[in-house]
Design a protein around this motif. Sequence first.
Motif: not given
Length: 285
Positions: A41-65
Amino acid sequence: MKSKLLPTIIAGLLLVAVPVAFGATYQGEVAATYGEVDLEDSASDLSDFTLEGTYYFSQVDTANRPLAESAFLQKASSVYLNGVYSRYKENDSEFDSSEKTNVYGRQLGADFYIPNSIFYLGAGISEFKVKSEWRSDGITDRETLDWESQWYVKAGVTPVDGLLVWSEFYEDVDVSEHWNINAKYVMPIGASGQWLNLEARYETTEDEGDDTQVFSVAGDYYLDTHLSVGGGVSHYTYDGEYYNDNENEYFVRANQYFTDNFAVNLKYADGDYESSWTLGATLRF
């Protein structure tokens, strides 16, 4: 702003052929999301945009996960930086008035799993700035607030593989007036490559006699290491001097890694007073 195309997009996402992963690794990722909210019941516009960067201190292994949960299952410590832009706009043609509000936010933080222990710590600082404009009877007023900041810390335990239980604490907020407990558990199920992610959160806030409680649960089923579908519900209870109510919000979501390094995710939520959708993408390197 309700998107009638969203169910079609989700259905198309689920039909995409899934590639097979063979132990890819990564150490950084960038994620972006765009979302819109439709207020009842509103004519309002509400929107958002996000941008995120992440650095891991060691290599992340994706094997079998599952690719989306690899860093969590490895208990990979990291540092992250994100920015948020939210826009609210409302026009009232009957009274020839309008309102615009822009919110800018940024956050710097780190998550750290203490080696050879069950303990987890997190910390960071969030900042935001608000710019507003009102127009009524041909007169326009503007206001820009200075940047405000708040630091936060997180503390938790990982009693078993795949389970993290933690709480969050905020600057100048008394724990007796605001406390929360969170849990996330990722476990393999069924056939090889199938996993289940379970999440829960309880939060209670007391502000000058107005009490708010939030309880939410969610889950994701990984059909394989690349594709997950899930959903959940959040329940809000408001108990105050002038306002008392209960609200529910239900949501569905899906996440698809088209390659080991690129994913697209979708979320649609429908509540008692609003609905929303979010489209996001993640790139790893």
